[in-house]
Write an enzyme that holds these catalytic residues in place. Structure first.
Site, PDB file in Angstrom:
ATOM      1  N   CYS A 202       0.788  -1.244   0.000  1.00 29.51           N
ATOM      2  CA  CYS A 202       0.000   0.000   0.000  1.00 29.51           C
ATOM      3  C   CYS A 202       0.820   1.293   0.000  1.00 29.51           C
ATOM      4  CB  CYS A 202      -1.000   0.052   1.151  1.00 29.51           C
ATOM      5  SG  CYS A 202      -2.272  -1.207   1.076  1.00 29.51           S
ATOM      6  N   ASP A 203       2.135   1.221   0.057  1.00 28.89           N
ATOM      7  CA  ASP A 203       2.942   2.445   0.004  1.00 28.89           C
ATOM      8  C   ASP A 203       4.314   2.154  -0.598  1.00 28.89           C
ATOM      9  OD1 ASP A 203       3.507   5.150   0.292  1.00 28.89           O
ATOM     10  OD2 ASP A 203       4.155   4.957   2.373  1.00 28.89           O
ATOM     11  N   LEU A 204       4.319   1.387  -1.675  1.00 25.78           N
ATOM     12  CA  LEU A 204       5.579   1.064  -2.337  1.00 25.78           C
ATOM     13  C   LEU A 204       6.072   2.292  -3.086  1.00 25.78           C
ATOM     14  CD1 LEU A 204       7.527  -1.305  -2.801  1.00 25.78           C
ATOM     15  CD2 LEU A 204       6.306  -1.730  -4.953  1.00 25.78           C
TER      16      LEU A 204
ATOM     17  N   ASN B 215      10.987   3.224   0.119  1.00 24.21           N
ATOM     18  CA  ASN B 215      10.716   1.962   0.802  1.00 24.21           C
ATOM     19  C   ASN B 215      11.379   0.761   0.137  1.00 24.21           C
ATOM     20  OD1 ASN B 215       9.263   3.279   2.745  1.00 24.21           O
ATOM     21  ND2 ASN B 215       7.295   2.950   1.768  1.00 24.21           N
TER      22      ASN B 215
ATOM     23  N   THR C 142       2.010   7.437  -0.959  1.00 25.00           N
ATOM     24  CA  THR C 142       2.489   8.664  -1.568  1.00 25.00           C
ATOM     25  C   THR C 142       1.797   8.888  -2.908  1.00 25.00           C
ATOM     26  OG1 THR C 142       4.582   8.222  -0.474  1.00 25.00           O
ATOM     27  CG2 THR C 142       4.606   9.873  -2.237  1.00 25.00           C
TER      28      THR C 142
END
Length: 174
Positions: A71-73, A77, A112
């Site tokens: 959900c936030d690759l 990260n 993001t």
């Protein structure tokens, strides 16, 4: 557990807030390796991009087999393991992750804006969201700029949702 995912040692709850304890990766993030924040972002050679993409895809596949969506690759990260093993990467920061089989609609939770999939804007999380984010990362690595750009987060999200990508926008500065 997968070689392309930072090892999670524990999931802890404190006063109703959950957090992970994970292995420390002594290395450089993909964002730093690309020179994020510079006027012109560095791109990587194609052979390196292929190696990087396959490692990230393998890590995502392992997470998805465990019913977890990141959900936030994003480049921040993805960590290169160390200076000595500069080609080995690990996905970190599963703090925004979600379970695939969780039928509950999630609100106010997305990563993001440059890397968020259109489905997320409809509060729909699945494996495709991470694959979208990987595609955006590859676009950024190869072109030096994000595929969707705008004056603010709302403008970027609107372009993502409508599929209006930037063919010759400004270089990455975010």
């Amino acid at each position: 557990t997968h070689r392309s995912i930072a090892r999670v040692y524990d999931i802890v709850e404190h006063e109703g807030v959950f957090f992970f304890t994970m292995e420390f990766i002594d290395g450089l993030s993909l964002a730093k390796r690309l020179g994020r924040g510079r006027q012109k972002q560095t791109t990587l050679p194609l052979y390196e991009v292929v190696t990087l993409a396959s490692q990230i895809a393998e890590g995502l596949y392992a997470a998805h087999c465990a019913d977890v969506v990141h959900c936030d690759l994003k480049p921040e990260n993805v960590m290169f393991e160390s200076q000595a093993n500069n080609n080995l990467v690990k996905i970190i920061d599963f703090g925004n992750s979600s379970f695939i089989k969780n039928e509950e609609k999630l609100t106010n939770k997305f990563g993001t804006v440059y890397y968020v999939a259109p489905e997320v804007l409809k509060c729909s999380y699945n494996e495709k969201c991470d694959v979208w984010s990987l595609g955006v990362i590859l676009y950024v690595i190869l072109s030096g700029k994000p595929p969707f750009d705008g004056v603010n987060d709302q403008a970027i999200l609107k372009k993502v949702f409508e599929g209006k990508y930037s063919m010759d926008g400004p270089n990455w500065e975010g």
